[in-house]
Design an enzyme around this catalytic site. Structure first.
Site, short mmCIF file in Angstrom:
data_model
loop_
_atom_site.label_atom_id
_atom_site.label_comp_id
_atom_site.label_asym_id
_atom_site.label_seq_id
_atom_site.Cartn_x
_atom_site.Cartn_y
_atom_site.Cartn_z
N HIS A 8 0.84 -1.21 0.00
CA HIS A 8 0.00 0.00 0.00
C HIS A 8 0.87 1.25 0.00
O HIS A 8 0.66 2.19 -0.79
CB HIS A 8 -0.91 -0.03 1.23
CG HIS A 8 -1.65 1.24 1.51
ND1 HIS A 8 -3.00 1.37 1.26
CD2 HIS A 8 -1.24 2.43 2.04
CE1 HIS A 8 -3.37 2.59 1.60
NE2 HIS A 8 -2.33 3.25 2.08
N GLU A 9 1.88 1.29 0.87
CA GLU A 9 2.74 2.47 0.97
C GLU A 9 3.60 2.66 -0.27
O GLU A 9 3.80 3.78 -0.74
CB GLU A 9 3.62 2.38 2.22
CG GLU A 9 2.86 2.38 3.54
CD GLU A 9 1.97 3.59 3.69
OE1 GLU A 9 2.33 4.67 3.17
OE2 GLU A 9 0.91 3.48 4.34
#
Length: 307
Positions: A140-141
């Site tokens: 996600h990051e």
């Protein structure tokens, strides 16, 4: 994009529209300040210096504010191993890896571009998540980095920062500037009114963009790993544990909510969600559930083992 994160035309379109509207707002704001303050040089110089500082030093400011430090593979082999695997799969440069010593379970990405990116996780997150869940969070990051979310949000938030500073400057100048004539008081009142209106509008535009970029990062991260259910598990676990963190500790990190994996404060009333940096947990889980069905994901196996 040359990496293997799937392009997101909807995210790109929303970023473009938001930046266009913010840019238009910025031009109008600058024009109003120049007309009122009678000094375009002062406005341009101050605005340029603030934007440059915010853009070039956003990673250092975020790490310093959240007590994060760059760590090497020898110190955190599990964390570096997950980042190495994801970067290899996604075909993206490996960012610097940092750890913040705090119990709040969270993560964020910062830096003006992929070559100057930092991915930071808290010690609370490392303690709570299994390796496969950690992989989902880091995917996600890394999606934020790949889609240039950090740079866009840094630029987008600049207008609100500038407007807020103008409001404070005008207020304190009026309060402590000594005796002033009526015309000066009117000018400062107008400046404060314009700056306050700009701050509110930019605040709302950024919040709308921020909520969508979180959904886009969830989607991109889930598609990269092919395991949406693992990311959903991490979201559920982190959000649940966040409620156990003392409120005073969460508030110290609230200013960076827009960059976090999950917001530092949860359980807000329905109306407050309109101003939130992240979509509701239910919406994020619903999206991941649909992606899981689309991918035909098999039920999750046993949890990964920590180092």
């Amino acid at each position: 994009m040359s990496n293997r994160f799937r392009s997101d035309p909807r995210l790109t379109a929303r970023m473009t529209v938001t930046l266009f509207l913010l840019g238009l707002l910025y031009v109008l704001f600058a024009a109003a300040l120049i007309a009122l303050l009678k000094s375009w040089v002062l406005v341009v110089v101050v605005a340029g210096l603030l934007l440059g500082a915010q853009y070039w030093y956003s990673d250092r400011v975020a790490l310093y504010a959240l007590r994060g430090r760059i760590v090497e593979a020898e110190e955190y082999p599990r964390l570096h191993g997950v980042v190495d695997r994801l970067c290899a799969v996604a075909d993206v440069p490996k960012p610097r890896v940092a750890v913040a010593d705090m119990d709040m379970p969270n993560a964020f990405a910062t830096g003006r571009n992929a070559d100057h990116a930092v991915v930071c996780v808290t010690t609370g997150l490392l303690r709570r998540l299994e390796t496969d869940e950690l992989e989902g969070v880091l995917a996600h990051e890394l999606s934020h980095v790949a889609h240039r979310d950090v740079a866009v949000m840094t630029i987008a938030s600049f207008l609100g920062v500038l407007a807020g500073l103008v409001v404070r400057f005008a207020f304190y100048s009026h309060m402590f500037g000594g005796r002033r004539d009526q015309n000066t008081a009117v000018v400062f009142s107008v400046v404060m009114g314009v700056a306050a209106a700009v701050y509110v509008l930019s605040f709302l535009l950024i919040r709308v963009l921020s909520r969508y970029r979180e959904l886009a990062a969830d989607r991109a991260g889930a598609l990269l790993t092919g395991r949406p259910s693992v990311l959903a598990s991490a979201l559920t676990k982190v959000t649940g544990d966040m409620a156990r963190i003392p409120t005073r500790d969460l508030r110290t990190s609230q200013a960076f909510n827009a960059f976090y994996f999950t917001p530092a404060l949860g359980g807000r009333p329905h109306l407050a969600r309109f101003f939130a940096t992240h979509p509701p947990l239910e919406q994020r889980l619903d999206q991941l559930g649909r992606i899981s069905v689309e991918l035909g994901e098999a039920p999750a196996a046993g949890p990964g083992k920590a180092d």
